[in-house]
Design a protein around this motif. Structure first.
Motif, PDB file in Angstrom:
ATOM      1  N   ARG A   9       0.877  -1.183   0.000  1.00 45.76           N
ATOM      2  CA  ARG A   9       0.000   0.000   0.000  1.00 45.76           C
ATOM      3  C   ARG A   9       0.909   1.227   0.000  1.00 45.76           C
ATOM      4  N   ILE A  10       0.671   2.134  -0.951  1.00 46.32           N
ATOM      5  CA  ILE A  10       1.493   3.344  -1.030  1.00 46.32           C
ATOM      6  C   ILE A  10       0.657   4.573  -0.665  1.00 46.32           C
ATOM      7  N   HIS A  11       1.350   5.688  -0.473  1.00 48.21           N
ATOM      8  CA  HIS A  11       0.678   6.946  -0.167  1.00 48.21           C
ATOM      9  C   HIS A  11      -0.148   7.392  -1.378  1.00 48.21           C
ATOM     10  N   PRO A  12      -1.362   7.906  -1.161  1.00 50.06           N
ATOM     11  CA  PRO A  12      -2.205   8.371  -2.267  1.00 50.06           C
ATOM     12  C   PRO A  12      -1.487   9.417  -3.125  1.00 50.06           C
ATOM     13  N   ASN A  42       1.142  -6.296 -10.130  1.00 55.10           N
ATOM     14  CA  ASN A  42      -0.206  -5.900 -10.508  1.00 55.10           C
ATOM     15  C   ASN A  42      -0.611  -4.680  -9.699  1.00 55.10           C
ATOM     16  N   LYS A  43      -1.327  -3.758 -10.352  1.00 52.32           N
ATOM     17  CA  LYS A  43      -1.835  -2.541  -9.711  1.00 52.32           C
ATOM     18  C   LYS A  43      -3.320  -2.690  -9.431  1.00 52.32           C
ATOM     19  N   GLY A  44      -3.749  -2.156  -8.298  1.00 52.22           N
ATOM     20  CA  GLY A  44      -5.159  -2.202  -7.954  1.00 52.22           C
ATOM     21  C   GLY A  44      -6.005  -1.322  -8.869  1.00 52.22           C
ATOM     22  N   ILE A  45      -7.160  -1.796  -9.201  1.00 46.09           N
ATOM     23  CA  ILE A  45      -8.106  -1.008  -9.996  1.00 46.09           C
ATOM     24  C   ILE A  45      -9.045  -0.262  -9.052  1.00 46.09           C
ATOM     25  N   GLU A  46      -9.699  -0.995  -8.158  1.00 47.91           N
ATOM     26  CA  GLU A  46     -10.591  -0.345  -7.194  1.00 47.91           C
ATOM     27  C   GLU A  46      -9.802   0.414  -6.125  1.00 47.91           C
ATOM     28  N   SER A  47      -8.607  -0.054  -5.825  1.00 47.78           N
ATOM     29  CA  SER A  47      -7.733   0.583  -4.820  1.00 47.78           C
ATOM     30  C   SER A  47      -6.412   0.934  -5.504  1.00 47.78           C
ATOM     31  N   PRO A  48      -6.326   2.100  -6.141  1.00 48.89           N
ATOM     32  CA  PRO A  48      -5.145   2.437  -6.946  1.00 48.89           C
ATOM     33  C   PRO A  48      -3.848   2.585  -6.152  1.00 48.89           C
ATOM     34  N   GLU A  49      -3.923   2.643  -4.834  1.00 46.89           N
ATOM     35  CA  GLU A  49      -2.711   2.716  -4.016  1.00 46.89           C
ATOM     36  C   GLU A  49      -2.243   1.330  -3.583  1.00 46.89           C
ATOM     37  N   ARG A  50      -2.880   0.275  -4.086  1.00 45.58           N
ATOM     38  CA  ARG A  50      -2.541  -1.094  -3.688  1.00 45.58           C
ATOM     39  C   ARG A  50      -1.874  -1.833  -4.846  1.00 45.58           C
ATOM     40  N   TYR A  51      -0.809  -2.538  -4.515  1.00 45.06           N
ATOM     41  CA  TYR A  51      -0.050  -3.303  -5.496  1.00 45.06           C
ATOM     42  C   TYR A  51       0.148  -4.721  -4.975  1.00 45.06           C
ATOM     43  N   ALA A  52       0.137  -5.689  -5.890  1.00 48.63           N
ATOM     44  CA  ALA A  52       0.471  -7.075  -5.565  1.00 48.63           C
ATOM     45  C   ALA A  52       1.771  -7.389  -6.306  1.00 48.63           C
ATOM     46  N   ILE A  79      14.877   2.384  -2.636  1.00 48.82           N
ATOM     47  CA  ILE A  79      14.199   2.762  -3.880  1.00 48.82           C
ATOM     48  C   ILE A  79      12.684   2.813  -3.696  1.00 48.82           C
ATOM     49  N   VAL A  80      12.103   1.784  -3.073  1.00 48.48           N
ATOM     50  CA  VAL A  80      10.644   1.689  -2.998  1.00 48.48           C
ATOM     51  C   VAL A  80      10.055   2.102  -1.650  1.00 48.48           C
ATOM     52  N   GLY A  81      10.837   1.993  -0.597  1.00 51.13           N
ATOM     53  CA  GLY A  81      10.345   2.233   0.759  1.00 51.13           C
ATOM     54  C   GLY A  81       9.724   3.588   1.016  1.00 51.13           C
ATOM     55  N   PRO A  82      10.256   4.674   0.443  1.00 52.55           N
ATOM     56  CA  PRO A  82       9.666   5.985   0.718  1.00 52.55           C
ATOM     57  C   PRO A  82       8.203   6.125   0.297  1.00 52.55           C
ATOM     58  N   TYR A  83       7.734   5.247  -0.559  1.00 46.07           N
ATOM     59  CA  TYR A  83       6.353   5.325  -1.035  1.00 46.07           C
ATOM     60  C   TYR A  83       5.375   4.523  -0.171  1.00 46.07           C
ATOM     61  N   PHE A  84       5.880   3.646   0.690  1.00 48.59           N
ATOM     62  CA  PHE A  84       5.020   2.767   1.476  1.00 48.59           C
ATOM     63  C   PHE A  84       4.199   3.553   2.497  1.00 48.59           C
ATOM     64  N   ALA A  86       2.453   1.809   4.660  1.00 49.21           N
ATOM     65  CA  ALA A  86       2.619   0.871   5.785  1.00 49.21           C
ATOM     66  C   ALA A  86       3.569  -0.212   5.302  1.00 49.21           C
ATOM     67  N   PRO A  87       4.192  -0.930   6.217  1.00 45.09           N
ATOM     68  CA  PRO A  87       5.063  -2.026   5.768  1.00 45.09           C
ATOM     69  C   PRO A  87       4.261  -3.041   4.956  1.00 45.09           C
ATOM     70  N   PRO A  88       4.818  -3.545   3.856  1.00 43.02           N
ATOM     71  CA  PRO A  88       4.114  -4.545   3.058  1.00 43.02           C
ATOM     72  C   PRO A  88       3.850  -5.812   3.868  1.00 43.02           C
ATOM     73  N   VAL A  89       2.751  -6.473   3.547  1.00 38.97           N
ATOM     74  CA  VAL A  89       2.454  -7.787   4.126  1.00 38.97           C
ATOM     75  C   VAL A  89       3.030  -8.802   3.145  1.00 38.97           C
ATOM     76  N   VAL A  90       3.972  -9.611   3.618  1.00 41.88           N
ATOM     77  CA  VAL A  90       4.676 -10.555   2.750  1.00 41.88           C
ATOM     78  C   VAL A  90       4.455 -11.978   3.251  1.00 41.88           C
ATOM     79  N   GLU A  91       4.073 -12.853   2.331  1.00 40.17           N
ATOM     80  CA  GLU A  91       3.912 -14.271   2.634  1.00 40.17           C
ATOM     81  C   GLU A  91       4.506 -15.080   1.494  1.00 40.17           C
ATOM     82  N   HIS A  92       4.795 -16.346   1.779  1.00 40.74           N
ATOM     83  CA  HIS A  92       5.388 -17.243   0.793  1.00 40.74           C
ATOM     84  C   HIS A  92       4.442 -18.402   0.505  1.00 40.74           C
ATOM     85  N   PHE A  93       4.475 -18.865  -0.735  1.00 38.51           N
ATOM     86  CA  PHE A  93       3.580 -19.931  -1.180  1.00 38.51           C
ATOM     87  C   PHE A  93       4.341 -20.945  -2.024  1.00 38.51           C
ATOM     88  N   SER A  94       3.902 -22.195  -1.926  1.00 37.27           N
ATOM     89  CA  SER A  94       4.393 -23.226  -2.836  1.00 37.27           C
ATOM     90  C   SER A  94       3.253 -23.567  -3.787  1.00 37.27           C
TER      91      SER A  94
END
Length: 100
Positions: A9-12, A42-52, A79-84, A86-94
Motif C-alpha cells: 500500500r502506497i501513499h495516495p 499488478n496494480k489495484g483497480i478499485e484501490s489504486p494505491e494497492r499493489y500485488a 528505492i521503494v520504501g519511501p512510497y510505502f 505501511a510495511p508490506p504484508v509478505v507471505e510465501h507460497f508453494s
C-alpha cells in the motif's frame, strides 16, 4: 519454486512515481539476486494505491536469507520504501496446481 507475495500500500497520489521506482528496483536490484526466477507486479483497480508484487524464487532461503540479509535488500528498500504507507504484508507460497 517459491512465490513471495507482497501486498503493498502506497501513499495516495504517488502511483506514477512508485510505478517507476518499483520497476527500477526490480531491474536494478532484485533481478540480480541469488535464486531470482521472475516477477509480476499488478496494480489495484478499485484501490489504486494497492499493489500485488509476486516474486518467484528457487528456494525460500533465497528470499529470506540470501536476499533479505544482504546489502541488496537495503538498496531495494531505499528505492521503494519511501512510497510505502505501511510495511508490506509478505507471505510465501508453494505451487499446488496450475493450468497448462
Amino acid at each position: 519454486m517459491i512465490l513471495e507475495l507482497a501486498d503493498i500500500r502506497i501513499h495516495p497520489g504517488q502511483q506514477t512515481e512508485f510505478d517507476a521506482a518499483i520497476q527500477r528496483g526490480l531491474a536494478e536490484v532484485i533481478s540480480h539476486a541469488k535464486g531470482f526466477c521472475g516477477f509480476k507486479v499488478n496494480k489495484g483497480i478499485e484501490s489504486p494505491e494497492r499493489y500485488a508484487l509476486m516474486i518467484f524464487w528457487e528456494t525460500l532461503e533465497n528470499h529470506t536469507i540470501d536476499f533479505r540479509e544482504s546489502p541488496a535488500f537495503t538498496q531495494w528498500r531505499a528505492i521503494v520504501g519511501p512510497y510505502f504507507a505501511a510495511p508490506p504484508v509478505v507471505e510465501h507460497f508453494s505451487l499446488l496446481a496450475k493450468s497448462s
